[in-house]
Each structure stands twice: as C-alpha cells, then as structure tokens.
Design an enzyme around this catalytic site. Structure first.
Site, PDB file in Angstrom:
ATOM      1  N   GLU A  45       0.933  -1.069   0.025  1.00  9.89           N
ATOM      2  CA  GLU A  45       0.062  -0.096   0.086  1.00  9.89           C
ATOM      3  C   GLU A  45       0.794   1.331  -0.035  1.00  9.89           C
ATOM      4  O   GLU A  45       0.531   2.421  -0.688  1.00  9.89           O
ATOM      5  CB  GLU A  45      -0.926   0.124   1.110  1.00  9.89           C
ATOM      6  CG  GLU A  45      -2.203  -0.936   1.196  1.00  9.89           C
ATOM      7  CD  GLU A  45      -3.106  -0.700  -0.136  1.00  9.89           C
ATOM      8  OE1 GLU A  45      -3.175   0.448  -0.151  1.00  9.89           O
ATOM      9  OE2 GLU A  45      -3.491  -1.667  -0.623  1.00  9.89           O
ATOM     10  N   CYS A  93     -11.036   2.690 -16.355  1.00 11.88           N
ATOM     11  CA  CYS A  93     -11.540   3.956 -16.105  1.00 11.88           C
ATOM     12  C   CYS A  93     -10.336   4.784 -16.013  1.00 11.88           C
ATOM     13  O   CYS A  93      -9.888   5.401 -14.995  1.00 11.88           O
ATOM     14  CB  CYS A  93     -12.636   3.920 -14.850  1.00 11.88           C
ATOM     15  SG  CYS A  93     -13.280   5.575 -14.652  1.00 11.88           S
ATOM     16  N   CYS A 152     -14.781   3.360 -21.775  1.00 14.75           N
ATOM     17  CA  CYS A 152     -16.161   3.383 -21.543  1.00 14.75           C
ATOM     18  C   CYS A 152     -16.809   2.192 -22.213  1.00 14.75           C
ATOM     19  O   CYS A 152     -17.619   1.349 -21.603  1.00 14.75           O
ATOM     20  CB  CYS A 152     -17.019   4.517 -21.754  1.00 14.75           C
ATOM     21  SG  CYS A 152     -16.283   5.711 -20.429  1.00 14.75           S
ATOM     22  N   CYS A 167     -16.428  -1.068 -20.236  1.00 14.48           N
ATOM     23  CA  CYS A 167     -16.875  -0.979 -19.129  1.00 14.48           C
ATOM     24  C   CYS A 167     -18.030  -1.657 -18.290  1.00 14.48           C
ATOM     25  O   CYS A 167     -19.161  -1.376 -18.940  1.00 14.48           O
ATOM     26  CB  CYS A 167     -16.527   0.534 -18.432  1.00 14.48           C
ATOM     27  SG  CYS A 167     -16.931   0.736 -16.701  1.00 14.48           S
ATOM     28  N   CYS A 224     -23.372   4.454 -15.142  1.00 12.84           N
ATOM     29  CA  CYS A 224     -22.328   5.409 -14.808  1.00 12.84           C
ATOM     30  C   CYS A 224     -23.028   6.954 -15.360  1.00 12.84           C
ATOM     31  O   CYS A 224     -23.131   7.117 -16.455  1.00 12.84           O
ATOM     32  CB  CYS A 224     -21.151   5.112 -15.474  1.00 12.84           C
ATOM     33  SG  CYS A 224     -19.733   6.470 -15.367  1.00 12.84           S
TER      34      CYS A 224
HETATM   35  S1  SF4 Z   1     -18.482   4.230 -17.980  1.00 14.65           S
HETATM   36 FE1  SF4 Z   1     -17.909   5.377 -16.008  1.00 14.65          FE
HETATM   37  S2  SF4 Z   1     -16.956   4.121 -14.641  1.00 14.65           S
HETATM   38 FE2  SF4 Z   1     -16.743   3.192 -16.700  1.00 14.65          FE
HETATM   39  S3  SF4 Z   1     -14.932   3.835 -17.835  1.00 14.65           S
HETATM   40 FE3  SF4 Z   1     -16.372   5.279 -18.665  1.00 14.65          FE
HETATM   41  S4  SF4 Z   1     -16.455   6.831 -16.764  1.00 14.65           S
HETATM   42 FE4  SF4 Z   1     -15.264   5.365 -16.027  1.00 14.65          FE
END
Ligand code: SF4
Length: 354
Positions: A32, A186, A193, A196, A202
């Site tokens: 960490e 992200c 996105c 994602c 989101c």
């Molecule tokens: S959808 Fe939202 S969480 Fe996913 S990569 Fe794009 S900005 Fe990031």
C-alpha cells in the site's frame, strides 16, 4: 456497482499481483505504501527486493535508514521510506509486532491514511472496510457524476459516504475490483467506457452525457508543471572520489545523498550565475571548476515541477582539514556511492563515472 464489478473482476482482475496472495499485514502495508505514488509496474520491481531484504517489522525497524533509502532509491517520494521506517519501529516497539486492528489506531502510524489503513485491515484481518485510493476515487466521481474539486473537504466527505454505501460486506473482492477498474478501464485521460461493466449506471459515461468523454476528469486536469533550473557540483578529488552531501530530512530528496546544489532558480543560469557558482564552490568546498566544460541540461520530472539540471565538473584538491561546510558531506568512490540512497538523476550521473 458491486453486482457489476465482481463478475468483471473475476474475468479481468489483476489476480497475479503478489500482494493479492498474502494476508501478512506487513507485506500488505508495504504494498500500500509503495503504491501510494508509484505505478504498479514500477512497484512490482521494487516490492520483492524490499521484502527479501526486510521481510518483516523487526528487520525493517532495526535497519539503518541509509539502507532503507538505498533500496527505495528511484521510487521517489522518499518521505514514504522514512515514514515506513518509523512505522516499522512503532509497530515493533509499541504494537508487539502486529499492525493495529482498528482504523483509528492504524491511522496514527506515519504515512498511513484512512484508505491505506482500511486496505490493510480489509486484506489482512478480513474487516470489511471501504477504501478510497486514487482509482476508487476516480471511478466513484464519474459513476456518481460529481463535479467540483475532488479534494475539497465537502467532496471528500461525499466520496467517503459513497464509498461506504457502495462497498459490500465482505468487501475484499470489491475493493480489488474497483482498483483494477480504475487502473485498467476507467483511466484518467482516456477511459475505455465501451469496455466498462458500469457503462449502464455511470452518470459520467458518454452514453449518459452525450459528451465524447466523461464529464468528470477525476483530477486529470493538471496545470503544466513549472520549470526550475539547477546546477550540481560534480567535484572529484585526485583519486576519482566524488563529494556527496546528505540532503536535509525535510524537503525534496530528504535524507538522500546528493551532489551539492550550487544554483537553483526559475531561469537558466547565465555567465554571471556560473561565476557565482564557481565562487561558491571555491569558498564552500575548495573546489576549482574545470574551465571550458559545456553545460548540457537534462530533465527530471517531479510531481509539482520539472527540474532541468546540469553538472559543474570541478577538481577537489587534497585538503589538510575538512572545512565546516563538508561536515555533513563525504568523499565516495563512485561505485561505493551507488549503494547509498540517491535521487535517480544523481545515480545516473554517478553510474556514468564508474
Ligand atoms: S463508464 Fe464510467 S466508470 Fe466506466 S470507464 Fe466510463 S467513466 Fe469510467
């Protein structure tokens, strides 16, 4: 978020990371601390070497700070190494060699903030704790469409509330998942996105906002770093030994061994600055600059500024007695000096001397 992140993590997570395969609080805490301001790829190089030399609280606590800084050399943010050394001493002496098991107590250790403490308690002791490292912070900011300064106290409070709200019990897999999503998908500059798992929920994603990229930068909108210029004195004696001095504990490169800095300004040194540097080198170190050397500047990037630096090669005559100015400095054979805690630009200069 958890329902979407956990299956994604099972298939796409960075399960190979060595700190994901231990429940040892020392090894987890060390990871960490290293990851606080260092990329995973870089930490992967240093982590096993550090663990091999200092495998537990006792060995790190009883180590010489110079040896700790030498092993940390190149990782940057050396306050982390000094704090790690102090933390190891505290855990060994006051906590019976065991990392404290409450957030409040763990956060009393030097360099251990709430997210670091939570990550260790979660991974080592199985406590379900929410984390808020840079990756989790960016994902939460975007998913919840938060605007404004993410470091402002009110925003910080909101982020911790959201982190606690989103974190399931048990938290462990989710904490790894949100870190990996921030690191792999992200991304701060070009979030992926379309790949994602949070795309549908989101509030920052282009599908919701109609923008080309997420509205919330998550702190990526950095201002250009200012430049500073520095001249280091590269003073060698007749046997080829180089003079190094230890930097003060506080400030940049704190506690590391360094060539004396004889000029540091926001503008390039002119002829008069070089003359001043020569006079300073002569009065403080008895060093005589070698005439006619061409200055060639190199760059070192800090988080808050860029240092453009050059060396002033000089000859250090044999001294009858060590002047006061040298009392915190020492002559080193360049090869021996490489075993010290050195800033990476100074290490590169010394390597060239070997
Ligand atoms: S959808 Fe939202 S969480 Fe996913 S990569 Fe794009 S900005 Fe990031």
């Amino acid at each position: 978020m958890a329902a979407r992140l956990l299956p994604w993590y099972a298939d796409n997570g960075r399960h190979h990371l060595p700190w994901r395969h231990t429940v040892d609080a020392y090894a987890l805490w060390l990871a960490e601390i290293m990851l606080q301001q260092t990329r995973v790829e870089t930490a992967l190089d240093y982590y096993p070497r550090f663990l091999e030399k200092f495998p537990g609280w006792e060995s790190l606590a009883s180590a010489n700070l110079d040896d700790v800084l030498a092993l940390w050399s190149g990782l940057g943010y050396y306050a982390r190494a000094r704090n790690a050394h102090r933390t190891a001493k505290l855990v060994a002496a006051d906590w019976n060699g065991l990392f404290p098991d409450t957030l409040e107590e763990a956060m009393l250790l030097p360099g251990v903030g709430r997210s670091t403490a939570a990550a260790v308690l979660d991974s080592a002791y199985g406590q379900s704790q929410a984390i808020l490292d840079a990756n989790a912070r960016r994902v939460l900011l975007r998913v919840h469409g938060l605007q404004g300064n993410p470091r402002a106290p009110a925003q910080e409070k909101t982020l911790w509330r959201l982190a606690e709200q989103e974190t399931p019990d048990p938290a462990h897999e989710y904490n790894q998942a949100i870190q990996d999503l921030g690191s792999l998908v992200c991304l701060s500059k070009r979030p992926r996105c379309t790949n994602c798992p949070l795309m549908g929920v989101c509030r920052g994603s282009p599908a919701v906002t109609g923008e080309a990229s997420p509205q919330v930068s998550g702190g990526s909108g950095k201002r250009p770093r200012p430049k500073r210029f520095g001249l280091f004195l590269l003073a060698l004696d007749g046997s080829g030994k180089v003079f190094l001095e230890r930097r003060p504990e506080q400030g940049v490169w704190g506690g590391l061994w360094c060539l004396p800095l004889v000029y540091e300004e926001t503008s390039l040194p002119g002829p008069e600055d070089l003359a001043e540097g020569a006079a300073l080198a002569a009065s403080r170190f008895g060093a005589v600059l070698r005439a006619g050397e061409i200055l060639s500047f190199r760059q070192h990037v800090f988080s808050h500024f860029i240092l453009e630096f050059a060396t002033l090669p000089a000859f250090l005559p044999a001294m009858q007695q060590v002047p006061d100015a040298l009392s915190h400095g020492q002559l080193w054979a360049p090869g021996d000096a490489l075993g010290l805690g050195l800033p990476s630009p100074i290490r590169r200069i010394l390597e060239e001397l070997c």
